[in-house]
Design a protein around this motif. Structure first.
Motif, short mmCIF file in Angstrom:
data_model
loop_
_atom_site.label_atom_id
_atom_site.label_comp_id
_atom_site.label_asym_id
_atom_site.label_seq_id
_atom_site.Cartn_x
_atom_site.Cartn_y
_atom_site.Cartn_z
N LEU A 11 0.85 -1.18 0.00
CA LEU A 11 0.00 0.00 0.00
C LEU A 11 0.89 1.24 0.00
O LEU A 11 1.81 1.35 0.82
CB LEU A 11 -0.90 -0.01 1.23
N ALA A 40 -6.68 -5.09 -12.66
CA ALA A 40 -7.47 -4.37 -11.68
C ALA A 40 -8.81 -5.06 -11.52
O ALA A 40 -9.26 -5.79 -12.42
CB ALA A 40 -7.67 -2.93 -12.13
N PRO A 87 -3.67 6.33 -8.25
CA PRO A 87 -4.69 5.37 -7.81
C PRO A 87 -5.08 4.37 -8.91
O PRO A 87 -5.37 3.21 -8.61
CB PRO A 87 -5.87 6.27 -7.43
N ASP A 89 -3.19 2.91 -10.82
CA ASP A 89 -2.20 1.84 -10.92
C ASP A 89 -2.53 0.67 -9.98
O ASP A 89 -1.85 -0.36 -10.01
CB ASP A 89 -0.81 2.37 -10.57
N THR A 90 -3.56 0.85 -9.16
CA THR A 90 -3.96 -0.21 -8.25
C THR A 90 -4.37 -1.46 -9.01
O THR A 90 -5.23 -1.40 -9.91
CB THR A 90 -5.12 0.26 -7.36
N GLN A 110 -0.11 -7.76 -4.90
CA GLN A 110 -1.08 -6.67 -4.87
C GLN A 110 -0.39 -5.33 -4.69
O GLN A 110 0.45 -5.17 -3.78
CB GLN A 110 -2.09 -6.88 -3.75
N THR A 112 -1.60 -1.38 -4.12
CA THR A 112 -2.73 -0.50 -3.85
C THR A 112 -2.21 0.91 -3.65
O THR A 112 -1.33 1.14 -2.81
CB THR A 112 -3.50 -0.95 -2.60
N VAL A 113 -2.74 1.85 -4.44
CA VAL A 113 -2.33 3.24 -4.37
C VAL A 113 -3.51 4.05 -3.85
O VAL A 113 -4.56 4.11 -4.49
CB VAL A 113 -1.87 3.77 -5.73
N SER A 114 -3.33 4.67 -2.71
CA SER A 114 -4.40 5.47 -2.11
C SER A 114 -4.29 6.92 -2.55
O SER A 114 -3.20 7.44 -2.76
CB SER A 114 -4.34 5.37 -0.60
#
Length: 115
Positions: A11, A40, A87, A89-90, A110, A112-114
């Motif tokens: 993350l 995704a 985001p 790129d998640t 995984q 995850t980009v917030s």
């Protein structure tokens, strides 16, 4: 046979960086054409970047200038350096290897980009 194991996902906040690794075993790594793909939720798996046995690289337009693929034949590992993450790129990122007429996939990691 080629076995591929990805690592390095996690993350991260938008604008941050991650480096993915894919360790290979089972064959002459230097002869394998390698690539990174991502999938995704609810979308098809898409190609992200590739590096041939010759060392030639190529990138999807969506990541060009932000991601860098590289390989270390001595360590039988391919990397994906991801900078300026967004985001969008998640996804689950997969390593793919191709040798002769056979294709091999890792289990995925995984990212995850917030926002």
């Amino acid at each position: 046979q080629v076995q591929l194991v990805e690592s390095g996902g996690g993350l991260v906040q938008a604008g941050g960086s991650l480096r993915l690794s894919c360790a290979a075993s089972g064959t002459s790594f230097s002869m394998v054409d390698l690539g990174w793909y991502r999938q995704a939720p609810g979308k098809q798996r898409e190609w992200v970047a590739g590096i041939l046995a010759s060392g030639s690289t190529n990138y999807a337009d969506s990541v060009k200038g932000r991601f860098t693929i590289s390989r270390d034949n001595g360590k039988s590992t391919v990397y994906l350096q991801m900078n300026s993450l967004k985001p969008e790129d998640t996804a689950v990122y997969y390593c793919r290897g191709q040798l002769d007429f056979s294709t091999y996939w890792g289990q995925g990691t995984q990212v995850t980009v917030s926002s």
